[in-house]
Design an enzyme around this catalytic site. Sequence first.
Site, short mmCIF file in Angstrom:
data_model
loop_
_atom_site.label_atom_id
_atom_site.label_comp_id
_atom_site.label_asym_id
_atom_site.label_seq_id
_atom_site.Cartn_x
_atom_site.Cartn_y
_atom_site.Cartn_z
CG ASP A 51 46.07 31.94 41.71
OD1 ASP A 51 46.33 32.71 40.78
OD2 ASP A 51 46.18 30.70 41.63
CD GLU B 77 39.84 31.31 31.72
OE1 GLU B 77 40.89 31.83 31.32
OE2 GLU B 77 39.74 30.09 31.93
CG HIS C 289 42.81 31.12 39.17
ND1 HIS C 289 43.96 30.39 38.94
CD2 HIS C 289 41.98 30.31 39.87
CE1 HIS C 289 43.84 29.21 39.50
NE2 HIS C 289 42.64 29.13 40.07
C1 GRF Z 1 43.50 30.33 31.22
O1 GRF Z 1 42.65 29.32 31.65
C2 GRF Z 1 43.78 31.31 32.33
O2 GRF Z 1 42.69 31.51 33.17
C3 GRF Z 1 44.88 30.60 33.07
O3 GRF Z 1 45.67 30.01 32.07
C4 GRF Z 1 44.88 29.78 30.91
C5 GRF Z 1 45.53 30.49 29.76
O4 GRF Z 1 44.88 30.22 28.54
N1 GRF Z 1 45.56 31.48 33.97
P1 GRF Z 1 45.20 31.06 27.26
O5 GRF Z 1 46.71 31.02 27.02
O6 GRF Z 1 44.71 32.48 27.48
O7 GRF Z 1 44.45 30.39 26.15
#
Ligand code: GRF
Length: 213
Positions: A151, A181, A110
């Site tokens: 979440d 991320e 998230h």
């Molecule tokens: C990311 O920001 C993730 O944290 C959220 O959705 C987005 C997905 O991005 N849950 P991607 O498809 O991995 O580029």
Amino acid sequence: MTNIAVLVSGGGTNLQAIIDRIADGSLRACRVRVVISSKPRAYALERAKNAGIPGICVERRRYSSIDDYDAALLSVLKNYEIDLVITAGFLTIFGKSVVDEYPDRIINIHPALIPSFCGKGFYGLTPHVRALEYGVKVSGATTHFVSLEADAGPIIMQKAVEVEEGDTPESLQRRIMTQAEWVILPETIRLFAEGRLRVDGRIVTVLPPPADD
Ligand code: GRF
């Protein structure tokens, strides 16, 4: 070997981060066996194809009930003998039968520091729009086990990212992706694959590596 399914709906940059860490050897004894998309045109499916990974589209609108949808997802997961399910930007809600089938084995990423800017409706740019409106000075990303509530499952890792003056939702989103991320998701998978995540109620403890590591 940990067999991973990555569930996606969009661009798949987190999927790419996992693929890249496996390719460069920093994520060992793991393989992405299948990518499941809820949208037929998700770019993540292209990424899967480029990496030689089967990509399957399972669209919610093709199933009349959540139970039927769950059954379709479960049949793919079983077919590929999946040990770990990663939801990375997967915008479709699945039900209790999927969650129950993979206890502490479904992990979500998230783009905010849970419990801030999360829950129902907090996807896409919304967490970043709301974080900037609120005036927070740090945001970040969270990995957590998936429970039935959006979440709300036990937190595994978090990484903070500074909000900068003049940030837009897009610039903050990008910085959170690159700095947080794409770092904590592969790292979380590594800890899972090494059997180092212990879950006790809400609390996740990271066990030390084995002595001879
Ligand atoms: C990311 O920001 C993730 O944290 C959220 O959705 C987005 C997905 O991005 N849950 P991607 O498809 O991995 O580029």
